[in-house]
Design a protein around this motif. Structure first.
Motif, PDB file in Angstrom:
ATOM      1  N   GLN A  35      -0.563  13.439   0.163  1.00 19.80           N
ATOM      2  CA  GLN A  35      -0.563  13.600   1.384  1.00 19.80           C
ATOM      3  C   GLN A  35       0.119  12.527   2.808  1.00 19.80           C
ATOM      4  O   GLN A  35       0.270  12.629   3.610  1.00 19.80           O
ATOM      5  CB  GLN A  35      -2.169  14.001   1.972  1.00 19.80           C
ATOM      6  N   SER A  36      -0.120  11.033   1.871  1.00 21.66           N
ATOM      7  CA  SER A  36       0.196  10.564   2.659  1.00 21.66           C
ATOM      8  C   SER A  36       1.470   9.861   2.682  1.00 21.66           C
ATOM      9  O   SER A  36       1.922  10.184   3.524  1.00 21.66           O
ATOM     10  CB  SER A  36      -0.672   9.000   2.336  1.00 21.66           C
ATOM     11  N   VAL A  37       2.658  10.461   1.504  1.00 23.02           N
ATOM     12  CA  VAL A  37       3.685  10.971   1.313  1.00 23.02           C
ATOM     13  C   VAL A  37       4.094  11.597   2.163  1.00 23.02           C
ATOM     14  O   VAL A  37       5.310  10.907   2.678  1.00 23.02           O
ATOM     15  CB  VAL A  37       4.168  10.441  -0.717  1.00 23.02           C
ATOM     16  N   VAL A  84      -1.065   6.721   7.088  1.00 25.82           N
ATOM     17  CA  VAL A  84      -0.348   7.350   6.547  1.00 25.82           C
ATOM     18  C   VAL A  84      -0.610   6.451   5.243  1.00 25.82           C
ATOM     19  O   VAL A  84      -0.601   6.599   4.089  1.00 25.82           O
ATOM     20  CB  VAL A  84       1.138   7.673   6.394  1.00 25.82           C
ATOM     21  N   ARG A  85      -1.583   5.635   5.406  1.00 27.08           N
ATOM     22  CA  ARG A  85      -1.635   4.742   4.457  1.00 27.08           C
ATOM     23  C   ARG A  85      -3.140   4.644   3.592  1.00 27.08           C
ATOM     24  O   ARG A  85      -3.450   3.432   3.728  1.00 27.08           O
ATOM     25  CB  ARG A  85      -0.525   3.587   3.911  1.00 27.08           C
ATOM     26  N   ILE A  86      -3.736   5.137   4.220  1.00 30.37           N
ATOM     27  CA  ILE A  86      -5.256   5.133   4.808  1.00 30.37           C
ATOM     28  C   ILE A  86      -5.826   4.579   3.467  1.00 30.37           C
ATOM     29  O   ILE A  86      -6.242   3.292   3.532  1.00 30.37           O
ATOM     30  CB  ILE A  86      -6.558   5.764   4.914  1.00 30.37           C
ATOM     31  N   VAL A  87      -5.745   4.814   1.914  1.00 27.46           N
ATOM     32  CA  VAL A  87      -6.714   4.159   1.500  1.00 27.46           C
ATOM     33  C   VAL A  87      -6.413   3.075   0.353  1.00 27.46           C
ATOM     34  O   VAL A  87      -6.982   2.717   0.261  1.00 27.46           O
ATOM     35  CB  VAL A  87      -7.060   5.514   0.463  1.00 27.46           C
ATOM     36  N   PRO A  88      -4.535   3.357   0.309  1.00 29.55           N
ATOM     37  CA  PRO A  88      -4.308   1.975  -0.566  1.00 29.55           C
ATOM     38  C   PRO A  88      -4.405   0.663   0.352  1.00 29.55           C
ATOM     39  O   PRO A  88      -4.744  -0.402  -0.404  1.00 29.55           O
ATOM     40  CB  PRO A  88      -3.038   2.211  -0.686  1.00 29.55           C
ATOM     41  N   THR A  89      -4.031   0.817   1.333  1.00 28.56           N
ATOM     42  CA  THR A  89      -4.855  -0.441   2.623  1.00 28.56           C
ATOM     43  C   THR A  89      -5.636  -0.500   2.361  1.00 28.56           C
ATOM     44  O   THR A  89      -6.045  -1.832   2.189  1.00 28.56           O
ATOM     45  CB  THR A  89      -4.451   0.231   3.957  1.00 28.56           C
ATOM     46  N   PHE A  90      -7.095   0.074   2.255  1.00 29.58           N
ATOM     47  CA  PHE A  90      -8.370   0.220   2.553  1.00 29.58           C
ATOM     48  C   PHE A  90      -8.468  -0.409   0.795  1.00 29.58           C
ATOM     49  O   PHE A  90      -9.696  -2.145   0.651  1.00 29.58           O
ATOM     50  CB  PHE A  90      -9.428   1.150   2.088  1.00 29.58           C
ATOM     51  N   GLN A  91      -7.495   0.114  -0.099  1.00 28.36           N
ATOM     52  CA  GLN A  91      -7.746  -1.115  -0.978  1.00 28.36           C
ATOM     53  C   GLN A  91      -8.049  -2.216  -1.425  1.00 28.36           C
ATOM     54  O   GLN A  91      -8.013  -3.485  -1.791  1.00 28.36           O
ATOM     55  CB  GLN A  91      -7.342  -0.332  -2.499  1.00 28.36           C
ATOM     56  N   THR A 105      -6.317   8.426 -16.386  1.00 26.93           N
ATOM     57  CA  THR A 105      -5.421   8.417 -15.275  1.00 26.93           C
ATOM     58  C   THR A 105      -4.252   9.331 -16.129  1.00 26.93           C
ATOM     59  O   THR A 105      -3.814   8.367 -16.440  1.00 26.93           O
ATOM     60  CB  THR A 105      -4.818   7.109 -14.176  1.00 26.93           C
ATOM     61  N   THR A 106      -4.038  10.435 -15.673  1.00 24.31           N
ATOM     62  CA  THR A 106      -2.395  10.461 -16.348  1.00 24.31           C
ATOM     63  C   THR A 106      -1.353  10.760 -15.342  1.00 24.31           C
ATOM     64  O   THR A 106      -1.942  10.813 -13.931  1.00 24.31           O
ATOM     65  CB  THR A 106      -2.257  11.496 -17.008  1.00 24.31           C
ATOM     66  N   PHE A 107       0.562  10.331 -15.578  1.00 21.25           N
ATOM     67  CA  PHE A 107       1.062  10.599 -15.231  1.00 21.25           C
ATOM     68  C   PHE A 107       1.859  12.300 -14.749  1.00 21.25           C
ATOM     69  O   PHE A 107       1.543  12.635 -16.048  1.00 21.25           O
ATOM     70  CB  PHE A 107       2.254  10.030 -15.379  1.00 21.25           C
ATOM     71  N   VAL A 108       1.620  12.634 -13.666  1.00 19.60           N
ATOM     72  CA  VAL A 108       1.320  14.179 -13.618  1.00 19.60           C
ATOM     73  C   VAL A 108       2.695  14.862 -12.773  1.00 19.60           C
ATOM     74  O   VAL A 108       2.573  15.463 -12.431  1.00 19.60           O
ATOM     75  CB  VAL A 108       0.725  14.599 -12.790  1.00 19.60           C
ATOM     76  N   TRP A 109       3.526  14.074 -12.863  1.00 18.41           N
ATOM     77  CA  TRP A 109       4.958  13.778 -11.505  1.00 18.41           C
ATOM     78  C   TRP A 109       4.544  14.116 -11.013  1.00 18.41           C
ATOM     79  O   TRP A 109       3.736  13.698  -9.576  1.00 18.41           O
ATOM     80  CB  TRP A 109       5.981  14.851 -12.466  1.00 18.41           C
ATOM     81  N   PRO A 164       1.202  -1.135  -0.293  1.00 12.77           N
ATOM     82  CA  PRO A 164       0.122   0.035  -0.256  1.00 12.77           C
ATOM     83  C   PRO A 164       0.407   1.194   0.266  1.00 12.77           C
ATOM     84  O   PRO A 164       0.383   2.135  -0.769  1.00 12.77           O
ATOM     85  CB  PRO A 164      -0.479   0.312   1.702  1.00 12.77           C
ATOM     86  N   ALA A 165       2.258   1.190   0.536  1.00  9.93           N
ATOM     87  CA  ALA A 165       3.375   2.648   0.619  1.00  9.93           C
ATOM     88  C   ALA A 165       3.063   2.681  -0.762  1.00  9.93           C
ATOM     89  O   ALA A 165       3.485   3.847  -0.570  1.00  9.93           O
ATOM     90  CB  ALA A 165       3.972   2.244   1.837  1.00  9.93           C
ATOM     91  N   SER A 166       4.136   1.778  -1.276  1.00 11.28           N
ATOM     92  CA  SER A 166       4.303   2.494  -2.855  1.00 11.28           C
ATOM     93  C   SER A 166       2.812   2.283  -3.680  1.00 11.28           C
ATOM     94  O   SER A 166       3.190   3.400  -4.232  1.00 11.28           O
ATOM     95  CB  SER A 166       4.975   0.395  -3.032  1.00 11.28           C
ATOM     96  N   GLN A 167       1.813   2.206  -3.258  1.00 15.09           N
ATOM     97  CA  GLN A 167       0.614   2.272  -4.354  1.00 15.09           C
ATOM     98  C   GLN A 167       1.068   4.140  -4.127  1.00 15.09           C
ATOM     99  O   GLN A 167       0.590   5.089  -4.960  1.00 15.09           O
ATOM    100  CB  GLN A 167      -0.219   1.856  -3.750  1.00 15.09           C
ATOM    101  N   ALA A 168       0.626   4.410  -2.755  1.00 11.46           N
ATOM    102  CA  ALA A 168       0.554   5.723  -2.559  1.00 11.46           C
ATOM    103  C   ALA A 168       1.801   6.459  -2.801  1.00 11.46           C
ATOM    104  O   ALA A 168       1.667   7.575  -4.015  1.00 11.46           O
ATOM    105  CB  ALA A 168       0.569   6.189  -0.722  1.00 11.46           C
ATOM    106  N   LEU A 169       2.542   6.412  -2.855  1.00 16.01           N
ATOM    107  CA  LEU A 169       3.903   6.689  -4.046  1.00 16.01           C
ATOM    108  C   LEU A 169       3.815   6.647  -5.204  1.00 16.01           C
ATOM    109  O   LEU A 169       3.595   8.370  -5.750  1.00 16.01           O
ATOM    110  CB  LEU A 169       5.602   5.858  -3.790  1.00 16.01           C
ATOM    111  N   TYR A 170       3.227   6.020  -5.819  1.00 11.90           N
ATOM    112  CA  TYR A 170       2.999   5.948  -7.302  1.00 11.90           C
ATOM    113  C   TYR A 170       1.906   6.827  -7.624  1.00 11.90           C
ATOM    114  O   TYR A 170       1.809   7.393  -8.431  1.00 11.90           O
ATOM    115  CB  TYR A 170       2.714   4.158  -7.565  1.00 11.90           C
ATOM    116  N   GLN A 171       0.885   6.116  -6.594  1.00 13.63           N
ATOM    117  CA  GLN A 171      -0.702   7.593  -7.455  1.00 13.63           C
ATOM    118  C   GLN A 171      -0.051   8.558  -6.848  1.00 13.63           C
ATOM    119  O   GLN A 171      -1.356   9.431  -7.229  1.00 13.63           O
ATOM    120  CB  GLN A 171      -1.724   7.045  -5.469  1.00 13.63           C
ATOM    121  N   SER A 172       0.274   8.672  -5.796  1.00 12.63           N
ATOM    122  CA  SER A 172       0.889  10.271  -5.808  1.00 12.63           C
ATOM    123  C   SER A 172       1.740  11.312  -7.199  1.00 12.63           C
ATOM    124  O   SER A 172       1.542  12.566  -7.243  1.00 12.63           O
ATOM    125  CB  SER A 172       2.177  10.158  -4.395  1.00 12.63           C
TER     126      SER A 172
END
Ligand SMILES: Nc1ncnc2c1ncn2[C@@H]1O[C@H](COP(=O)(O)OP(=O)(O)OP(=O)(O)O)[C@@H](O)[C@H]1O
Ligand SMILES: [Mg+2]
Lengths: 294, 350, 282
Positions: free
Chosen positions: A269-271, C128-135, A51-55, A32-40
Motif C-alpha cells: 500500500q505504501s508503494v 507513505v512509508r510509515i512502518v519502515p521509517t518507524f523501524q 518470509t517468502t518472496f512473492v513477487w 525506508p522507502a526502499s525497504q517498503a519497496l522490498y517488503q512489498s
C-alpha cells in the motif's frame, strides 16, 4: 542546473555542507522507502518466522481485496469533496474580499488563521459541534427532521471529515486566489466593461480564465493535502469508521501496518501511495515550471 | 602601488569560447590605462583575469614583481569598481567601506581613520550611516569608489563604472576620477565603451578587438595615427570616412594615388579633414550630392552621397554649407591628411 | 473599480460576515465550552454563552492532567510541542541554507545527483512509508526522544529550493565584491548571504513552526512515553481514549491551548506568513 558563474573552489567543503541534508534524507527517507519497496514483495507467515518472496502477489491481493477497493473509493470521494468544498468557498471569499478596499485586510486576518490549526484539532472541533448527543448542529438539523449520527451513518461521517478537512484548508486557497485576483490587470476588466460585459459575465469570461493556472495548482495541492495531510482528521475522530466509511488510504496503511501488523500488504500500500505522490509532484512541478516561464 | 606586467595572457572559457588571446602589456606604476573595444571583445574578461575573478588559462600575470596567476582576488592587493556597484545592500555605507579592511584584520581605529578620510575625500561623510538603498545613483557610485579607495590597493580596476549614470553626472564623475587618480597616483585600469571617457581619461589607450590588442598608445596618438582599419573606424566620433581606391576616379585622384604609399587601397579621411576648396598640394577630390545638413551649434555635420558608388560621407563644417540639400558639390582633402590602409592586411601602409 | 454598485457591496459584506462567522464558529464554540463545568455537557446542547469555570478548567488541564483528564498535564505537552517545533524549524532552516549554499555557490562532481536526492524527499512524505521509517528510528534507539521527534522531519526540499531560487537572484557581483574584500566561503555565507536572506528565513520560519507544531502522525508513532507526548497528538488520547463520553470542557480547554501558539504566530506575523506561503508554493 545552474550555479553562479563564479563559484568557490573547494574540494570537500560542498560535500560537508550537503552532508546533513543528504544523510538525513538517505537514512529517514530513501532507506525506508526502499525497504517498503522490498517488503512489498515479501510475505511473512503468521508467526513472523518465515518470509517468502512473492513477487507482486501483495499488489494483486490488494486489488481484489474489497476493503482496499473500498478505501480507494473512500479516498477519492474524500479528496474530491474536500477540494471542491474548500476551493469554491475560498474562491467566493476571495472574490468578495477583493472588492473591498478598506476592509480587505481585516477580512483577510479573520480568514487566514485556520491555516494554523492542526488537522487533528480541526477534526476534534467539528466532531464536537456535530456530536450527536450534545452538538449544536445535530440539534438544529433535528428541527428539519434530519437525524444526525455520524457514529452509525457512514455518509454523515464522510461529510463530517470533509467539512473538517476543507475548513482548515480554506485559508490557504483563499490567500492564493486573492493573490491571483490582485494580479488580474484592471485594464482588462475595464476593457470588458466597455465591451458591454456585465459583472457576472466579466468574472466568468475574463477573471476566471486568468485564474485557471492558480486554480489548477490549488487543485493539485488540495488533492495532495486531502490524501496525505489529513491523517489527523480521521484518526482523531472517526478512526476510519463507521464500517470503513472513512477509511482513507493513508489511514489504512497505518492500521494494517501498525495495528494489524500485516507488513507485506502495508508495504504494498505504501508503494502505491508513493506512486500517487510521484505523479502528483510531477504534475505540480511541470505546472510551476510553466508558470515561471511566461 | 605597483606596476602590472601581462605576458601572453589568454582566456578560453568552458566550451571552447575564446575570449582573450595572447595579450602583452606592461603597465607602469601609477599609470592610467583605458581599455576600449566593441561589446564582447574581451575587455571585462581581461580586467577580471587581472582581478582574479576569472582563472587565467594561458600566460602570466605579474603585479609588482610577484606572479599572481594562482592568487585569490583578495591576495592580489587590487580593488575593483563594478558597473552595478555591487554594494552590500544590508550594510551601512560605513560598513561597506570597512568590510574589506575588517577581513584583512586592520585594527579598529585604523579602519575608522581610513573610512573617515575616504568619505571626506569623496564627500560622502553625511551618508555613512545610510544603507545603499537610501542613496541616489551618483552617491552609490561614490560609495563604490570609496570602497576601492579605502583599501589603498596596488591597483584600481574599473569596469564601466559610470555607465549607469545619466549624461551630466557622468561628465562630472569622469572629471573627479581623473583628478583623484592624478592625486593618488595609483595604477588604474579602466574599461569603457564611451569615446569621450576613452579619449580624456587615460595616459594610454588600449584598443581591443576580438580578444586581441589592436593598438596601444596615448589617446591622441591613437586618434591621429590609427594603426589599423579597425582602430580607424572605432576611435573618433563621427567615425572616419573610408574610401576604396577603386571608387576614386578622375585625373586628380589618379595623380594623388602616386603620392600614397605602396599597397594602399583604402583611404581614410576624418570628417574634419574634408574641405570645400581644393588645396595647392596633391589632393583627393570627391564629387558628391548633399543629402542632409545637420546644424548642431558649434559643430555641424554635413551628410553627403558619393556619386561614384553612392556611399555615405560625413563632413564636419562650421556654419552653413555653400550648397543646399539635393545640390551637387565637390570636396577635397590633401594627400598628407589621408590615412592609408591595405584592405587585405587591415594595417596602415605608411 | 469599474462601477461601484452599492447593493453589490452590501451583498459582499453580508456574504463575508456570514463566511467569517462560519470560519470562526467552531473555535468560538470550543472557547465557550472550555469555560463551563462538566455538568453542562450532561444535559442538552452545547452552550453558546460563556460559563464561569474557565480558570478552573484551564488550571486543571495545565497542571493536574492525568487523573482528571486522562493525560499528563498539558503544560508538559505544550513544552514538548514547543521544543519539537523549534527543533524542526531551526533544523530545516539550517540544513536547507547549507545545502542551497553548496548547490549554488560551488561546482563539484555529483552536484546534480545530490540535488535529485534532495528532490526525492518531496515525493516521500512520512505518510507513505510509515512502518519502515518507524523501524529505522526504532533501530537507532530514537523512540521516545526529542531527537526522534525532530531529526527525521528536518530534511526539506521546499526550503532548499526556495533558498536556491533566492540565491540565484543575488547579483553575481556580490560574491565578486566580497572576494575582492577578502571573504572566503564562511565569511561570505555569514556576512553576506545570511543577512540578505533574513526575510526569507523569517517567512519560512513562520511556515515551518506551524508545520512542526502541528505534527501528528509522527509523534503518535514514536512516542509511547507520556513524557514525550505533544499536545496535538495528546488531544486524540483525550477524545477517543476510554469508553465514556470525553470530558468535553477539558478537551476544549486543551484544544484552545493547542491551537493558540500557531494561531498567534500567524496573526502577529501575517505579512511574513503570506510571503512564506505564496513564495514556497507549498
Ligand atoms: N562565463 C563565460 N563563459 C563563456 N563565455 C564567456 C563568459 N563570459 C564572457 N564570455 C564570452 O567572452 C567574450 C568576451 O566577453 P567580455 O565580457 O569580456 O566582453 P566585454 O568586452 O566586456 O563586452 P561588454 O562591452 O559587452 O561588456 C564574449 O564573446 C562573451 O560571450
Ligand atoms: Mg564588459
Amino acid at each position: 542546473m545552474q550555479t553562479k558563474k563564479m563559484t568557490f573552489n573547494h574540494r570537500w567543503l560542498p560535500y560537508l555542507l550537503l552532508a546533513p541534508q543528504v544523510i538525513i534524507t538517505i537514512i529517514f527517507f530513501i532507506w525506508p522507502a526502499s525497504q517498503a519497496l522490498y517488503q512489498s514483495l515479501l510475505r511473512q507467515d503468521a508467526f513472523g518466522f518465515r518470509t517468502t518472496f512473492v513477487w507482486f502477489d501483495n499488489f494483486q491481493r490488494l486489488f481484489v481485496d474489497d476493503l482496499y477497493v473500498n478505501s480507494l473509493k473512500v479516498t477519492l470521494i474524500f479528496a474530491v469533496g474536500t477540494t471542491l468544498l474548500s476551493m469554491s468557498v475560498a474562491l467566493l471569499f476571495a472574490v468578495m474580499v477583493n472588492k473591498m478596499i478598506r476592509s480587505r485586510d481585516a477580512y483577510t486576518t479573520f480568514l487566514v488563521w485556520p491555516y494554523a490549526v492542526a488537522p487533528a484539532i480541526a477534526g476534534v472541533l467539528w466532531w464536537f459541534i456535530f456530536n450527536p448527543s450534545i452538538g449544536i448542529l445535530p440539534y438544529a438539523l433535528d428541527m428539519f427532521g434530519i437525524n444526525w449520527n455520524h457514529r452509525s451513518n457512514g455518509d454523515q461521517a464522510m461529510l463530517l471529515v470533509i467539512i473538517a478537512a476543507a475548513w482548515k484548508q480554506i485559508s490557504y486557497n483563499f490567500l492564493f486566489f486573492l493573490a491571483g485576483l490582485q494580479s488580474v490587470p484592471h485594464s482588462l476588466i475595464e476593457a470588458a466593461a466597455i465591451d458591454g460585459a456585465g459583472r457576472v459575465k466579466r468574472f466568468w469570461t475574463i477573471v476566471f480564465p486568468l485564474l485557471s493556472p492558480i486554480t489548477f495548482f490549488l487543485m493539485v495541492v488540495n488533492v495532495v493535502y486531502a490524501m496525505f495531510d489529513t491523517f489527523g482528521v480521521i484518526h482523531a475522530t472517526t478512526e476510519g469508521g463507521p464500517a470503513q466509511a472513512t477509511n482513507i488510504l493513508v489511514y489504512k496503511v497505518y492500521r494494517d501496518g501498525f495495528v494489524g501488523m500485516n507488513l507485506g500488504s502495508s508495504a504494498a500500500q505504501s508503494v502505491i501511495l508513493m506512486a500517487i505522490v510521484v505523479v502528483l509532484t510531477v504534475i505540480q512541478f511541470r505546472f510551476i515550471e510553466r508558470r515561471v516561464n511566461y | 602601488m605597483a606596476s602590472i606586467k601581462i605576458n601572453n595572457l589568454g582566456k578560453v572559457y568552458a566550451g571552447d569560447v575564446r575570449a582573450v588571446e595572447d595579450i602583452n602589456l606592461d603597465i607602469a606604476d601609477g599609470e592610467f590605462i583605458v581599455l576600449v573595444g566593441p561589446s564582447g571583445c574581451g575587455k571585462s574578461t581581461l580586467l577580471r583575469m587581472i582581478a582574479g575573478l576569472e582563472t587565467i588559462t594561458e600566460g602570466d600575470l605579474f603585479i609588482g614583481d610577484k606572479r599572481v596567476n594562482g592568487l585569490e582576488p583578495a591576495e592580489r592587493d587590487i580593488a575593483m569598481v563594478f558597473q552595478n556597484y555591487a554594494l552590500y545592500p544590508h550594510m551601512t555605507v560605513y560598513n561597506n567601506l570597512a568590510y574589506g579592511l575588517k577581513n584583512r584584520g586592520f585594527p579598529k581605529d585604523e579602519i575608522e581613520k581610513r573610512v573617515q578620510e575616504t568619505a571626506k575625500m569623496l564627500e560622502i561623510e553625511q551618508f555613512l550611516d545610510r544603507k545603499p538603498r537610501a542613496l541616489s545613483g551618483g552617491q552609490r557610485q561614490r560609495v563604490a569608489m570609496g570602497r576601492a579607495l579605502v583599501r589603498e590597493p596596488a591597483a584600481f580596476l574599473l569596469d564601466e563604472p559610470l555607465s549607469n549614470l545619466d549624461a551630466k553626472l557622468r561628465v562630472q564623475m569622469r572629471l573627479e576620477i581623473k583628478q583623484l587618480q592624478r592625486r593618488l597616483k595609483t595604477t588604474s585600469l579602466y574599461v569603457t565603451h564611451d569615446q569621450l571617457e576613452a579619449m580624456t581619461l587615460g595616459d594610454r589607450l588600449v584598443v581591443l578587438n576580438q580578444g586581441n590588442i589592436e593598438q596601444v598608445g596615448s589617446p591622441i596618438d591613437v586618434y591621429n595615427r590609427p594603426e589599423s582599419l579597425f582602430v580607424a573606424e572605432f576611435i573618433g566620433s563621427p567615425s572616419m570616412n573610408l574610401f576604396s581606391q577603386a571608387d576614386l576616379d578622375g585625373p586628380t585622384n589618379e595623380n594623388a594615388a602616386k603620392h600614397l604609399p605602396e599597397g594602399t587601397d583604402i583611404l581614410g579621411l576624418r570628417p574634419d579633414q574634408l574641405l570645400f576648396e581644393a588645396p595647392d598640394t596633391p589632393h583627393i577630390r570627391l564629387d558628391c550630392k548633399v543629402a542632409l545638413y545637420e546644424p548642431a551649434g558649434a559643430e555641424s555635420h554635413l551628410y553627403l552621397i558619393l556619386n561614384s558608388n553612392g556611399q555615405h560621407v560625413t563632413m564636419r563644417v562650421h556654419g552653413e554649407p555653400p550648397v543646399h540639400e539635393g545640390g551637387d558639390i565637390s570636396i577635397y582633402a590633401p594627400v598628407s591628411a589621408v590615412h592609408p590602409f591595405n584592405s587585405t592586411s587591415g594595417r596602415r601602409t605608411d | 473599480m469599474v462601477e461601484n454598485n452599492r447593493w453589490g457591496n452590501i451583498l459582499a459584506h453580508t456574504i463575508l460576515i456570514f463566511g467569517v462567522a462560519l470560519v470562526v464558529f467552531p473555535v468560538y464554540v470550543a472557547i465557550i465550552a472550555s469555560t463551563h463545568p462538566s455538568g453542562t455537557f450532561l444535559r442538552g446542547t452545547i452552550p453558546l454563552l460563556p460559563g464561569g469555570e474557565a480558570w478552573e478548567n484551564y488550571k486543571t488541564v495545565m497542571f493536574e492532567g492525568r487523573s482528571r483528564a486522562g493525560t499528563p498535564p498539558i503544560s508538559l505537552m505544550l513544552w514538548n510541542s514547543f521544543v519539537m517545533a523549534m527543533a524542526i524549524t531551526i533544523g530545516k532552516l539550517s540544513i536547507s541554507l547549507l545545502s542551497a549554499f553548496a548547490i549554488v555557490y560551488f561546482r563539484f562532481p555529483f552536484r546534480l545527483f545530490f540535488f535529485w536526492i534532495i528532490f526525492l524527499t518531496l515525493m516521500l512524505p512520512v505518510e507513505v512509508r510509515i512502518v519502515p521509517t518507524f523501524q529505522v528510528v526504532a533501530d537507532l534507539g530514537m523512540l521516545n526522544s526529542f531527537a526522534g521527534l525532530s531529526i527525521p522531519l528536518i530534511a526539506s526540499a521546499t526550503a532548499t529550493f526556495l533558498f536556491r531560487q533566492f540565491f540565484m537572484t543575488i547579483p553575481e557581483e556580490m560574491l565578486e565584491a566580497s572576494r575582492v574584500d577578502g571573504a572566503g566561503p564562511f565569511k561570505f555565507f555569514k556576512d553576506i548571504l545570511l543577512p540578505l536572506s533574513i526575510t526569507n528565513i523569517a517567512a519560512l520560519f513562520v511556515i515551518m513552526f506551524i508545520y512542526g507544531w502541528n505534527q501528528y502522525l509522527w509523534p503518535l508513532l514514536i512516542t509511547t512515553d507520556p513524557n514525550y507526548y505533544t499536545i496535538v497528538m495528546g488531544i486524540q488520547r483525550m477524545v477517543t481514549g476510554g469508553d465514556s463520553e470525553p470530558l468535553w470542557h477539558l478537551v476544549m480547554a486543551t484544544v484552545v491551548l493547542a491551537a493558540l501558539p500557531p494561531v498567534l504566530v500567524i496573526l502577529f506575523m501575517q505579512r511574513l506568513f503570506v510571503k512564506g506561503l505564496t513564495e514556497t508554493e507549498k
